[in-house]
Write a protein that holds these residues in place. Structure first.
Motif, PDB file in Angstrom:
ATOM      1  N   LEU A 115       0.826  -1.207   0.000  1.00 20.24           N
ATOM      2  CA  LEU A 115       0.000   0.000   0.000  1.00 20.24           C
ATOM      3  C   LEU A 115       0.862   1.261   0.000  1.00 20.24           C
ATOM      4  O   LEU A 115       0.539   2.242  -0.672  1.00 20.24           O
ATOM      5  CB  LEU A 115      -0.926   0.000   1.216  1.00 20.24           C
ATOM      6  N   VAL A 116       1.938   1.232   0.740  1.00 20.27           N
ATOM      7  CA  VAL A 116       2.861   2.381   0.730  1.00 20.27           C
ATOM      8  C   VAL A 116       3.363   2.642  -0.686  1.00 20.27           C
ATOM      9  O   VAL A 116       3.461   3.793  -1.131  1.00 20.27           O
ATOM     10  CB  VAL A 116       4.047   2.127   1.688  1.00 20.27           C
ATOM     11  N   LYS A 117       3.643   1.588  -1.412  1.00 23.90           N
ATOM     12  CA  LYS A 117       4.126   1.717  -2.786  1.00 23.90           C
ATOM     13  C   LYS A 117       3.047   2.260  -3.717  1.00 23.90           C
ATOM     14  O   LYS A 117       3.329   3.078  -4.607  1.00 23.90           O
ATOM     15  CB  LYS A 117       4.609   0.359  -3.278  1.00 23.90           C
ATOM     16  N   LEU A 118       1.779   1.864  -3.493  1.00 23.54           N
ATOM     17  CA  LEU A 118       0.682   2.298  -4.361  1.00 23.54           C
ATOM     18  C   LEU A 118       0.201   3.713  -4.030  1.00 23.54           C
ATOM     19  O   LEU A 118      -0.466   4.350  -4.843  1.00 23.54           O
ATOM     20  CB  LEU A 118      -0.485   1.320  -4.242  1.00 23.54           C
ATOM     21  N   ARG A 146      -0.690   2.510   9.733  1.00 23.33           N
ATOM     22  CA  ARG A 146       0.770   2.402   9.802  1.00 23.33           C
ATOM     23  C   ARG A 146       1.450   2.633   8.449  1.00 23.33           C
ATOM     24  O   ARG A 146       2.552   2.175   8.209  1.00 23.33           O
ATOM     25  CB  ARG A 146       1.174   1.027  10.344  1.00 23.33           C
ATOM     26  N   LEU A 147       0.773   3.410   7.593  1.00 22.57           N
ATOM     27  CA  LEU A 147       1.379   3.702   6.296  1.00 22.57           C
ATOM     28  C   LEU A 147       2.340   4.880   6.379  1.00 22.57           C
ATOM     29  O   LEU A 147       3.106   5.135   5.455  1.00 22.57           O
ATOM     30  CB  LEU A 147       0.287   3.980   5.249  1.00 22.57           C
ATOM     31  N   ASP A 148       2.273   5.628   7.474  1.00 19.11           N
ATOM     32  CA  ASP A 148       3.277   6.657   7.739  1.00 19.11           C
ATOM     33  C   ASP A 148       3.597   6.623   9.233  1.00 19.11           C
ATOM     34  O   ASP A 148       3.230   5.679   9.925  1.00 19.11           O
ATOM     35  CB  ASP A 148       2.817   8.045   7.250  1.00 19.11           C
ATOM     36  N   GLU A 149       4.229   7.649   9.740  1.00 17.27           N
ATOM     37  CA  GLU A 149       4.758   7.598  11.103  1.00 17.27           C
ATOM     38  C   GLU A 149       3.730   7.883  12.192  1.00 17.27           C
ATOM     39  O   GLU A 149       3.905   7.480  13.336  1.00 17.27           O
ATOM     40  CB  GLU A 149       5.917   8.608  11.244  1.00 17.27           C
ATOM     41  N   ASP A 150       2.649   8.603  11.865  1.00 21.69           N
ATOM     42  CA  ASP A 150       1.691   8.961  12.914  1.00 21.69           C
ATOM     43  C   ASP A 150       0.643   7.864  13.096  1.00 21.69           C
ATOM     44  O   ASP A 150       0.542   6.942  12.281  1.00 21.69           O
ATOM     45  CB  ASP A 150       1.018  10.311  12.591  1.00 21.69           C
TER      46      ASP A 150
END
Length: 282
Positions: A115-118, A146-150
């Motif tokens: 998902l991070v890649k998409l 959890r796709l970013d830091e927050d």
């Protein structure tokens, strides 16, 4: 011996205790609910009532893509998913089993990296019916935060769940043609009273007050799961206009709604349920 005497005294005195009158349930208006900023601790009164609004910061989604996450395998369901993808110019993310995400941390991490890649803005989840479980949702929410830091949600999630392939195809057709701007603002809430705290009922009533300010009409259904509780002083769920109160329990769940309530539910544009259901039945 002293302990036994003390216990005997407490039991004896309790026989003469006057039952305390039940306090009326407080349903605060939206502007009466205290707001708590990040890092602050709610007041003692707010914690005692379990009633405060936690302020959050504005948080943009991870990206702009429309992603369909699914584990359907049959041809008819796959055709319906492809139609959804075509309409939104989306990207397909297929996994072998959404149900296994809860017990497989490696699968959750692999999904997170994909998902991070998409870089999605929207994620439409299309599960097989047997994959649609509470723990599946908890696992997905874990990944989506959890796709970013927050710790906040990083996408706009949606669910398309149907009992079979034909129903899924019809649901996707309705989804494609749906125009939120043209929908009436009708709210239907369902609460279940399963203890004398009435918190589930209170949440629906507070939500009705907030939605009224946003232009919604409201109707709600209350299920009392403790026979006899309705006779207690202070029992708040009183039947009235656009409010139905039904009796139910774990052994005897509500099987059918009153026809007026069913019509209100079918016409609702927003439905919320609070309280514990019966696994496999509700």
């Amino acid at each position: 011996m002293h302990l036994l005497r003390l216990l005997g005294y407490v039991v004896f005195m309790s026989l003469f205790a006057v039952p305390a009158k039940a306090a009326a349930l407080v349903v605060p208006a939206p502007d009466q609910i205290p707001r708590v900023k990040p890092g602050q601790t709610p007041s003692l009164e707010a914690r005692r009532m379990s009633c405060w609004v936690q302020d959050t910061r504005a948080h943009a989604p991870l990206g702009k893509a429309y992603v369909v996450l699914t584990d359907v395998q049959d041809q008819e369901s796959t055709r319906a998913v492809k139609k959804l993808l075509s309409h939104h110019k989306g990207k397909l993310l297929k996994v072998s089993s959404l149900k296994n995400l809860n017990s497989d941390s490696k699968a959750r991490e692999q999904l997170r990296l994909q998902l991070v890649k998409l870089k999605p803005r929207y994620v439409a989840v299309v599960p097989k019916l047997k994959s649609y479980r509470e723990n599946t949702l908890l696992a997905l929410w874990d990944v989506f935060t959890r796709l970013d830091e927050d710790p906040y949600l990083d996408v706009y999630p949606g669910l398309l769940v149907a009992s079979d392939a034909a129903s899924l195809s019809k649901l996707i057709e309705r989804s494609i043609g749906y125009d939120a701007a043209k929908q009436s603002k009708n709210f239907f809430g369902v609460s279940q009273i399963f203890d004398p705290g009435y918190k589930s009922f209170q949440k629906i009533e507070v939500l009705k007050g907030s939605l009224k300010q946003a232009g919604y009409t409201s109707a709600n259904l209350t299920i009392n799961s403790i026979p006899g509780l309705e006779n207690r002083d202070g029992f708040p769920a009183v039947p009235g206009k656009n409010h139905w109160v039904l009796q139910g329990s774990r052994r005897s769940p509500v099987a059918k709604l009153p026809e007026p309530a069913r019509k209100k539910l079918e016409k609702s544009s927003l439905t919320m349920l609070f309280g514990h259901g019966v696994p496999g039945r509700v």
